[in-house]
Enzyme design. Sequence first.
Site, PDB file in Angstrom:
ATOM      1  N   GLU A 178     -13.503  -5.847   9.379  1.00  0.00           N
ATOM      2  CA  GLU A 178     -12.129  -5.587   9.805  1.00  0.00           C
ATOM      3  C   GLU A 178     -12.050  -4.240  10.501  1.00  0.00           C
ATOM      4  O   GLU A 178     -12.958  -3.405  10.395  1.00  0.00           O
ATOM      5  CB  GLU A 178     -11.174  -5.601   8.614  1.00  0.00           C
ATOM      6  CG  GLU A 178     -11.434  -4.531   7.577  1.00  0.00           C
ATOM      7  CD  GLU A 178     -10.434  -4.592   6.424  1.00  0.00           C
ATOM      8  OE1 GLU A 178      -9.257  -4.245   6.666  1.00  0.00           O
ATOM      9  OE2 GLU A 178     -10.831  -4.976   5.309  1.00  0.00           O
TER      10      GLU A 178
ATOM     11  N   GLY B 180      -6.817   5.437   5.707  1.00  0.00           N
ATOM     12  CA  GLY B 180      -6.379   6.346   4.662  1.00  0.00           C
ATOM     13  C   GLY B 180      -6.750   7.790   4.953  1.00  0.00           C
ATOM     14  O   GLY B 180      -7.761   8.073   5.603  1.00  0.00           O
TER      15      GLY B 180
ATOM     16  N   GLU C 139       0.815  -1.212   0.000  1.00  0.00           N
ATOM     17  CA  GLU C 139       0.000   0.000   0.000  1.00  0.00           C
ATOM     18  C   GLU C 139       0.857   1.273   0.000  1.00  0.00           C
ATOM     19  O   GLU C 139       0.389   2.342   0.377  1.00  0.00           O
ATOM     20  CB  GLU C 139      -0.928  -0.005   1.216  1.00  0.00           C
ATOM     21  CG  GLU C 139      -1.908  -1.166   1.214  1.00  0.00           C
ATOM     22  CD  GLU C 139      -2.784  -1.164   2.453  1.00  0.00           C
ATOM     23  OE1 GLU C 139      -3.676  -0.298   2.552  1.00  0.00           O
ATOM     24  OE2 GLU C 139      -2.570  -2.023   3.324  1.00  0.00           O
TER      25      GLU C 139
END
Length: 332
Positions: free
Chosen positions: A285, A291, A28
């Site tokens: 999750e 982000g 990521e």
Amino acid sequence: MIDLARLTPALGAAMGRVAVLMGGRSAEREISLLSGGGVLRALRASGVDAHAFDPAARELLRLRDDGFERVFIALHGRYGEDGTVQGALELLGIPYTGSGVMASAIAMDKTMTKRVWLAEGLPTPRWCWLGPDAQTRERVREVPDALGLPLVVKPPREGSSIGITKVQGYSQMQDAVTLASRYDADVLCEEFIDGEEITCPVLGEGAGAFALPVIRIVAPDGNYDYQNKYFTDDTHYLCPSGLGADEEREVQRLVVAAYRALGCRGWGRADLMIRAGDRRPFLLEMNTSPGMTGHSLVPMSAKAAGISYEQLCLHLLSQAALDHPAGTAAAH
């Protein structure tokens, strides 16, 4: 709740020299650079002496050598969200944003997260775990018998929908497991919940933790993948969510319980599905370093609560902490 009146340039200046960790070595990395760039600009606009720091390019020991007093973690995925960087910062004695070592490590592993949530009686989709020795064709073909079809196959320690497949039939199972195993030695197979996808951020710690407004996600053809998360404008985010008031409150209650069960602090964001048939929410999750890009959801939810991007970043930085502050060990 957040005291917005204290989030002034004077508070920003009092934060000292701050490193914004971004980039890193995970899958990521690209998203982390976008998040970190946004955080860096926001902190500087709030009077913080903030500087970019990429752990893939510089040794973490340089944080201490360069006189950094706090760290804003804008890393995502492995080596940033999984407790490893948090542990290094504990050893360096530099307070950091977000959850500590244990909560970060558990939340990064979706399988371990499910075990904790189930132990606490919190709802999460049925699942099975395939270790490296269990990824044989015979075992893989048995999974749909246990979980039904469609189902979801994913690497348990990645984020941003990387390596995920929605499996519609038996013939897709082996390719889905092979894809997930490129990112993680273990593979998580999960019951597919047909319904609405939602997400809800949490701020704070312990009894003081509270949920921000729920966001409902409407992706093209229901496919909220990596591309639709970050690089298109075709996904719609509804905040207010459009859920009934009682349903939104129940989701927020559930999310705060899930956050506390994992021992999270600072901030986090839970992803959930609401099953269409009975409107029951299921936890998927917990993201402990969410982000902060232009498409990101925590800033969107915060804005709906009257908190600007700059205020959110400064608040999170002001909450930077250590699991074991200097002097704790000596007190026992």
